[in-house]
Scaffold this motif. Structure first.
Motif, PDB file in Angstrom:
ATOM      1  N   GLY A   1       8.540   9.643 -13.978  1.00 60.30           N
ATOM      2  CA  GLY A   1       7.638  10.657 -13.467  1.00 60.30           C
ATOM      3  C   GLY A   1       6.315  10.127 -12.960  1.00 60.30           C
ATOM      4  O   GLY A   1       5.407  10.906 -12.669  1.00 60.30           O
ATOM      5  N   GLU A   2       6.193   8.792 -12.849  1.00 61.32           N
ATOM      6  CA  GLU A   2       4.940   8.179 -12.402  1.00 61.32           C
ATOM      7  C   GLU A   2       5.187   7.368 -11.132  1.00 61.32           C
ATOM      8  O   GLU A   2       6.302   6.923 -10.859  1.00 61.32           O
ATOM      9  N   ILE A   3       4.086   7.146 -10.393  1.00 61.32           N
ATOM     10  CA  ILE A   3       4.144   6.445  -9.115  1.00 61.32           C
ATOM     11  C   ILE A   3       3.355   5.145  -9.209  1.00 61.32           C
ATOM     12  O   ILE A   3       2.257   5.114  -9.766  1.00 61.32           O
ATOM     13  N   SER A   4       3.910   4.094  -8.658  1.00 66.83           N
ATOM     14  CA  SER A   4       3.211   2.810  -8.661  1.00 66.83           C
ATOM     15  C   SER A   4       2.189   2.751  -7.528  1.00 66.83           C
ATOM     16  O   SER A   4       2.233   3.563  -6.592  1.00 66.83           O
ATOM     17  N   PRO A   5       1.280   1.777  -7.559  1.00 62.77           N
ATOM     18  CA  PRO A   5       0.469   1.492  -6.368  1.00 62.77           C
ATOM     19  C   PRO A   5       1.374   1.073  -5.211  1.00 62.77           C
ATOM     20  O   PRO A   5       2.558   0.779  -5.398  1.00 62.77           O
ATOM     21  N   ILE A   6       0.811   1.026  -4.034  1.00 65.91           N
ATOM     22  CA  ILE A   6       1.519   0.549  -2.843  1.00 65.91           C
ATOM     23  C   ILE A   6       1.213  -0.930  -2.661  1.00 65.91           C
ATOM     24  O   ILE A   6       0.057  -1.348  -2.722  1.00 65.91           O
ATOM     25  N   GLY A   7       2.246  -1.713  -2.443  1.00 69.10           N
ATOM     26  CA  GLY A   7       2.080  -3.136  -2.179  1.00 69.10           C
ATOM     27  C   GLY A   7       2.414  -3.467  -0.736  1.00 69.10           C
ATOM     28  O   GLY A   7       3.089  -2.705  -0.040  1.00 69.10           O
ATOM     29  N   ARG A   8       1.911  -4.604  -0.307  1.00 69.50           N
ATOM     30  CA  ARG A   8       2.177  -5.092   1.047  1.00 69.50           C
ATOM     31  C   ARG A   8       2.906  -6.427   0.954  1.00 69.50           C
ATOM     32  O   ARG A   8       2.606  -7.259   0.087  1.00 69.50           O
ATOM     33  N   THR A   9       3.863  -6.665   1.835  1.00 68.86           N
ATOM     34  CA  THR A   9       4.600  -7.919   1.821  1.00 68.86           C
ATOM     35  C   THR A   9       5.033  -8.256   3.236  1.00 68.86           C
ATOM     36  O   THR A   9       4.668  -7.553   4.195  1.00 68.86           O
ATOM     37  N   ARG A  10       5.817  -9.321   3.383  1.00 66.67           N
ATOM     38  CA  ARG A  10       6.158  -9.761   4.742  1.00 66.67           C
ATOM     39  C   ARG A  10       7.434 -10.584   4.723  1.00 66.67           C
ATOM     40  O   ARG A  10       7.644 -11.400   3.819  1.00 66.67           O
ATOM     41  N   THR A  11       8.272 -10.398   5.734  1.00 66.22           N
ATOM     42  CA  THR A  11       9.440 -11.243   5.919  1.00 66.22           C
ATOM     43  C   THR A  11       9.037 -12.530   6.635  1.00 66.22           C
ATOM     44  O   THR A  11       7.972 -12.617   7.252  1.00 66.22           O
ATOM     45  N   THR A  12       9.914 -13.536   6.557  1.00 61.93           N
ATOM     46  CA  THR A  12       9.678 -14.794   7.257  1.00 61.93           C
ATOM     47  C   THR A  12      10.276 -14.734   8.654  1.00 61.93           C
ATOM     48  O   THR A  12      11.108 -13.872   8.956  1.00 61.93           O
ATOM     49  N   PRO A  13       9.882 -15.647   9.541  1.00 61.95           N
ATOM     50  CA  PRO A  13      10.479 -15.681  10.880  1.00 61.95           C
ATOM     51  C   PRO A  13      11.964 -16.040  10.824  1.00 61.95           C
ATOM     52  O   PRO A  13      12.440 -16.645   9.853  1.00 61.95           O
ATOM     53  N   ALA A  14      12.679 -15.695  11.867  1.00 55.39           N
ATOM     54  CA  ALA A  14      14.088 -16.064  11.976  1.00 55.39           C
ATOM     55  C   ALA A  14      14.232 -17.581  11.979  1.00 55.39           C
ATOM     56  O   ALA A  14      13.322 -18.319  12.380  1.00 55.39           O
TER      57      ALA A  14
END
Length: 538
Positions: free
Chosen positions: A151-164
């Motif tokens: 019933g709780e919500i986490s903070p929002i995180g940011r991330t990134r994929t690597t290039p092909a």
């Protein structure tokens, strides 16, 4: 709809705006044999993929107090991590049942355009940690993510994929760090790191310290020296509760490896630093340490520990620009020679059978380097590779815990880099709470020998307490070791920018860690040109 809770990220971050390019093991035999008896006491690692019961678990407090994280990025995804812990410092406080955790990934920081979502299980046997391996995303893109549970919500995180894999990106920006002793200071450097413009963070070990409580210090550990699984879990919870550490995790994907303090100081394979410690007891403690480490890191299922054994060495690539060979110089090493510490070289230093990596990992490393298509080949590892004389003047002393204590293995690896003409090898190092820039040579006794690789050694986040720009031995160390280009004892991290033509390392330092506020400045910058080993100050 999930309620939005977010960390504050830098307002100016072109990494979040557009991609830079196209849109569209086995175990070491010795360790296996010596660990077999202890491993037999542990069940095979098994995290259940099936969902938990659908009824809603409720907790009295926020279950996301340990934050969120991402790691081990790939062209099509990454690992998302959290651990449910409404009472973090007392075993977590979760009921003894598996819990459903919903997760989602979006292309915007408001979590409006959801591109992946699902349900994972927070397994009670793994401290209610969650490791989601997200796939099917576009390469070289920024994404945002969030969890919901109980019933709780986490903070929002940011991330990134690597290039092909077949793309040559125009740049890679990352920071590397190590040695964040909670007691010796505040994680001011991590607060500044969270506001950098980075693709990733590389952590080279000593994420926690295993020792007991000490006074007087800026902060205190939460128990005596940790040994049991509960001990390790509670210690990770103490560190993970730090707001600055949480912010740095939420801002970027992390690529992690351990050193000794995640387990026990100066450990060497199955050998304790302390005399008269039974191998079975030592390996049982190592199993506790490894399990807790996995439970608290954004690692893939392929690294799951089996008792006191866990393969953490692996490759992570950023297209054809850079390949990280992430190493483990603790689990497979032979005992430190000469009684450890800083010593003149004894016969054991030159033992051809002595090893930091173990035969299997060394072969894996060399095979991977030889096959690498990358412009820059990065060894992300723990202990100094340069053979530095640590005692100014006529006396000589080398650290037996570093590559200098394993001279045959060190020479063999550097000779391999030279003979096979591995493209632009760069060594990243932590461990010793000081900043260094070193030219790496096969033979350090030959001042005219050409550099084969460049080593950047990063200082600690806090370990050692408030540092200083210059130490009493600085001039002597620099005079006795002409291949050393920089030596500094402030706290901080190293920020690196890599392009096809050039590598730049900025040594970012915080003067104060004994108080929870400090400026951050660039103390020195060094450049390595493509095709030319050795760093030059700029």
């Amino acid at each position: 709809m999930l309620t939005l809770v977010r960390f504050t990220f830098p307002s100016k971050n072109h990494l979040a705006e557009k991609p830079s390019m196209s849109q569209h093991v086995s175990l070491d035999r010795r360790s296996l044999l010596t660990a077999a008896s202890a491993a037999a006491l542990w069940p095979l690692a098994n995290i259940r993929i099936a969902e938990a019961a659908d009824r809603r678990t409720r907790t009295s407090n926020d279950p996301f107090q340990l934050g969120i994280a991402s790691g081990d990025p790939a062209p099509d995804g990454f690992v998302l991590w959290t651990r449910l812990a409404p009472d973090p410092l007392n075993g977590g406080g979760m009921p003894a049942e598996n819990v459903r955790v919903r997760w989602q990934v979006a292309t915007d920081d408001g979590m409006k355009n959801i591109v992946r979502k699902g349900v994972a299980t927070a397994d009670k046997d793994w401290a209610h940690s969650v490791h989601v391996e997200v796939q099917g995303l576009l390469p070289d893109r920024t994404y945002w993510y969030q969890f919901e549970a109980a019933g709780e919500i986490s903070p929002i995180g940011r991330t990134r994929t690597t290039p092909a894999a077949d793309v040559m990106p125009d740049r890679l920006r990352f920071a590397f760090a190590s040695c964040q002793h909670y007691e010796t200071g505040y994680f001011n450097a991590l607060r500044h790191m969270a506001n950098e413009d980075l693709h990733a963070v590389v952590h080279l070990g000593d994420y926690i310290y295993e020792g007991g409580m000490s006074k007087p210090r800026p902060r205190q550990h939460n128990s005596a020296e940790i040994v049991s699984l509960d001990d390790y879990r509670n210690r990770y919870a103490l560190y993970r509760g730090d707001a600055d550490l949480q912010a740095a995790h939420a801002a970027f994907p992390w690529i992690v490896t351990w050193d000794d303090h995640e387990f026990d100081n100066n450990c060497a394979g199955e050998i304790s630093e302390q005399p008269d410690v039974a191998v079975s007891d030592f390996l049982n403690r190592r199993a506790n340490a490894y399990k807790a480490y996995y439970e608290h890191m954004p690692l893939r299922r392929s690294t799951l520990p089996h008792g006191p054994m866990m393969q953490i060495y692996r490759n992570i690539s950023y297209g054809r620009l850079a390949q990280f060979s992430v190493l483990d110089t603790r689990q497979y090493r032979t005992d430190q020679p000469c009684g450890d510490r800083n010593k003149p070289a004894c016969q054991g230093v030159f033992d051809p059978n002595a090893t930091l990596l173990g035969d299997v990992q060394e072969k894996w490393l060399c095979d991977g380097l030889e096959a690498s298509p990358a412009r820059w080949n990065i060894l992300a590892q723990q202990v100094m590779m340069a053979r530095v004389d640590r005692v100014p003047g006529d006396a000589v002393a080398y650290s037996m815990d570093q590559w200098a204590g394993y001279e045959a293995g060190r020479k063999r690896l550097i000779q391999f880099l030279q003979d096979r003409q591995i493209a632009n090898p760069i060594v990243l190092t932590g461990d010793i709470h000081t900043n260094w820039v070193n030219d790496i040579k096969v033979d350090f006794d030959d001042e005219q020998a050409a550099a084969v690789a460049t080593e950047f050694v990063g200082t600690s986040i806090t370990s050692g307490g408030d540092g200083g720009e210059k130490r009493k031995d600085t001039d002597g160390v620099l005079a006795d070791n002409p291949f050393v280009k920089f030596y500094n004892a402030e706290r901080g991290y190293v920020r690196c920018e890599v392009t096809p033509q050039q590598w730049t390392s900025d040594f970012r330092v915080v003067p104060i860690v004994s108080k929870p506020e400090s400026d951050c400045l660039t103390r020195a910058s060094f450049v390595v040109e493509q095709g030319v080993a050795g760093a030059q100050r700029v």
